[in-house]
Design a protein around this motif. Structure first.
Motif, PDB file in Angstrom:
ATOM      1  N   THR A 206      -1.569  29.090  -6.207  1.00  0.00           N
ATOM      2  CA  THR A 206      -0.538  28.646  -5.231  1.00  0.00           C
ATOM      3  C   THR A 206       0.833  29.550  -5.394  1.00  0.00           C
ATOM      4  O   THR A 206       1.411  30.009  -4.846  1.00  0.00           O
ATOM      5  CB  THR A 206      -0.351  27.259  -5.049  1.00  0.00           C
ATOM      6  OG1 THR A 206      -1.537  26.595  -4.732  1.00  0.00           O
ATOM      7  CG2 THR A 206       0.447  26.656  -4.010  1.00  0.00           C
TER       8      THR A 206
ATOM      9  N   ASP B  22      -4.903  28.540   1.417  1.00  0.00           N
ATOM     10  CA  ASP B  22      -4.874  28.074  -0.001  1.00  0.00           C
ATOM     11  C   ASP B  22      -6.227  27.232  -0.411  1.00  0.00           C
ATOM     12  O   ASP B  22      -6.513  26.395   0.530  1.00  0.00           O
ATOM     13  CB  ASP B  22      -3.467  27.045  -0.507  1.00  0.00           C
ATOM     14  CG  ASP B  22      -3.153  27.494  -1.981  1.00  0.00           C
ATOM     15  OD1 ASP B  22      -4.075  27.990  -2.499  1.00  0.00           O
ATOM     16  OD2 ASP B  22      -2.217  26.859  -2.204  1.00  0.00           O
ATOM     17  N   ASP B  23      -6.760  27.665  -1.405  1.00  0.00           N
ATOM     18  CA  ASP B  23      -7.787  26.547  -1.542  1.00  0.00           C
ATOM     19  C   ASP B  23      -9.188  26.727  -0.566  1.00  0.00           C
ATOM     20  O   ASP B  23      -9.693  25.855   0.108  1.00  0.00           O
ATOM     21  CB  ASP B  23      -7.660  25.185  -2.002  1.00  0.00           C
ATOM     22  CG  ASP B  23      -6.746  25.205  -3.224  1.00  0.00           C
ATOM     23  OD1 ASP B  23      -7.239  25.691  -4.220  1.00  0.00           O
ATOM     24  OD2 ASP B  23      -5.801  24.401  -3.205  1.00  0.00           O
TER      25      ASP B  23
ATOM     26  N   ARG C 290      -0.107  22.999 -14.914  1.00  0.00           N
ATOM     27  CA  ARG C 290       0.466  21.592 -14.392  1.00  0.00           C
ATOM     28  C   ARG C 290       0.684  20.739 -15.161  1.00  0.00           C
ATOM     29  O   ARG C 290       1.907  20.153 -15.246  1.00  0.00           O
ATOM     30  CB  ARG C 290      -0.176  21.486 -13.099  1.00  0.00           C
ATOM     31  CG  ARG C 290       0.423  20.316 -12.128  1.00  0.00           C
ATOM     32  CD  ARG C 290      -0.643  20.035 -10.848  1.00  0.00           C
ATOM     33  NE  ARG C 290      -0.508  21.154 -10.047  1.00  0.00           N
ATOM     34  CZ  ARG C 290      -1.822  21.772  -9.438  1.00  0.00           C
ATOM     35  NH1 ARG C 290      -2.935  21.457 -10.077  1.00  0.00           N
ATOM     36  NH2 ARG C 290      -1.773  22.926  -8.838  1.00  0.00           N
TER      37      ARG C 290
HETATM   38 MG    MG Z   1      -3.019  25.403  -5.627  1.00  0.00          MG
END
Ligand code: MG
Ligand code: ADP
Length: 447
Positions: A154, A213-214, A312
């Protein structure tokens, strides 16, 4: 709109950048169901109860002012979000319009090329993204970025969006998650009139750059796949840029229609892998620097050594220490770090060093494949890494020469002994070999 709301909370309550970045900025609208607005707290480590206590009211007020609607607000964590079932599906989304030219509003301002750390795991995806950003519609179309969760897909996608808009504010860039796309398809079908569909198509088929996205989530939803296919074709025929991310390559998406799969494969596919130790350290350093967080390198090392497969989580650990630092006004020591991160990092479970792991790390270090490593090839580019692997397997594991020989493509005892001897001698006599071996050892066992 959401950014506007968050900024309003920041300004009206005089939040400092750190408070804002730690508590408010990560919040996302997950869904609106009837009169309830669900706000996603992206990580458990952020302290949902604290946010609820401190920011419930400020958010509610700001949302009310911006939308004119008095929503009930509910904070949820990602795992709760997944199991949420809505009573009422045709609910209003936060108003989504055709993108205005030069509109950055649904792009995360922090996700830019400037803040993206390039490492071996993402070098290819990064340069492909930059190429697309520099020449949208011309370099690679579609660009398909795939990789596991939390590895920067992302971030790269938004970087492309920012770059394009900065270069040319006239470009219409539209970023949506595939849930948003799906919801809009379903909504326009449910509304059942042609104007809803026209509106949908106007929105998606008039953009210059479409980013979804995704994309794995559109799979298995037939009407969405169908609509996506037409959108895709329309845009591509007009030379408009399409950028997609997914958690896997097209060929592994079982229920993806063949005609769509083949379209994906027309463009460029770029994968992002897990970051190596150096990249993890570089990301942590950069983030600490951005946040003006004065933190010792051995603490960054502690985080980088123990969290390896998800950036993350890596950032989450650093954020947690930053929050502690800001609340307690104290310098972060190793003791504090270990205690604060104890639910994320379990140091009593270091990664097991196996011959297999060594072979993989050595191959990766020399940019050769494991297949080459265990092949019969005797060319020196392959033979030397192979001998280094023999040496490291012998010195770092308790495996017998037979086992090592087996794992390295069924080589016999004497070949292994010869390899180990050669590297041992080199290690003793040659500084550069010693540095090389120590570097690889550190990759195998960062602790
Ligand atoms: Mg993402
Ligand atoms: P994905 O979409 O692959 O699940 P994200 O793009 O959301 O992952 O990245 C997760 C977090 O890690 C984000 O905060 C992002 O900024 C950060 N991140 C990922 N890769 C990098 C990188 N190479 N440099 C700096 N930050 C990164």
């Amino acid at each position: 709109k959401w950014n506007e709301i968050l900024q309003m909370v920041k300004e009206e309550h005089g939040l400092t950048d750190v408070s804002f970045n730690t508590w408010i900025k990560p919040l996302e609208v997950f869904a609106i169901d009837g009169n309830t607005l669900y706000i996603l707290v992206p990580s458990e480590q952020m302290g949902l109860s604290y946010i609820n206590k401190k920011y419930y009211l400020p958010l509610k007020v700001a949302i009310g002012e911006v939308t004119g609607i008095e929503y009930d607000i509910q904070f949820i964590l990602p795992d709760q979000a997944q199991s949420l079932k809505f009573k009422n599906n045709d609910t209003p989304q936060l108003e989504q319009q055709t993108p205005v030219k030069g509109d950055h509003s649904n792009l995360n301002p922090n996700y830019t090329f400037d803040t993206f750390v390039v490492g071996n795991n993402n070098r290819f995806a990064h340069s492909a993204s930059l190429a697309v950003a520099e020449s949208p519609g011309e370099a690679y179309n579609p660009l398909y970025i795939y990789g596991g969760p939390g590895l920067g897909k992302t971030h790269l996608m938004h970087s492309i969006g920012h770059f394009i808009i900065d270069q040319n504010p006239d470009t219409k860039v539209l970023y949506v998650t595939s849930e948003e796309f799906t919801n809009e398809v379903i909504e326009s079908i449910r509304n059942g009139n042609s104007s809803a569909m026209t509106k949908f198509r106007d929105k998606y088929r008039t953009v210059d750059v479409l980013m979804i996205d995704d994309i794995q989530f559109i799979i298995g939803k037939e009407s969405t796949q169908e609509e996506f296919f037409h959108t895709f074709n329309t845009l591509q025929t007009q030379g408009k840029q399409i950028i997609l991310t997914s958690d896997k390559p097209p060929k592994e998406m079982e229920t993806l229609e063949e005609r769509i799969r083949s379209r994906f494969e027309w463009g460029l596919m770029a994968d992002i892998g897990t970051p190596d130790y150096e990249t993890r350290m570089a990301i942590l350093r950069k983030k600490a620097e951005t946040d003006n967080f004065d933190i010792d390198d051995d603490i960054l090392n502690y985080i980088a050594s123990n969290i390896s497969s998800n950036i993350r989580e890596l950032e989450g650990a650093l954020n947690k220490l930053l929050a502690f630092h800001n609340l307690e006004h104290t310098h972060i020591t190793m003791d504090i770090a270990e205690r604060e991160l104890s639910n994320i990092i379990t140091p009593d479970k270091p990664r097991e060093i196996t011959a297999q792991l060594i072979i993989e790390v050595v191959s990766e270090h020399f940019h050769i494949s494991v297949d080459q490593m265990i092949s019969k090839t005797r060319s020196s580019e392959i033979a030397r890494p192979r001998q280094i692997a023999m040496y490291l397997c012998k010195t770092m594991t308790s495996d017998s020469l037979d086992v090592i020989g087996q794992l390295l493509g069924g080589r016999d005892h004497s070949t292994i002994i010869h390899g180990i001897k050669k590297v041992t001698k080199d290690y003793e006599e040659n500084d550069s070999t010693r540095t090389l071996i120590e570097t690889i050892k550190k990759k195998i066992n960062p602790n």
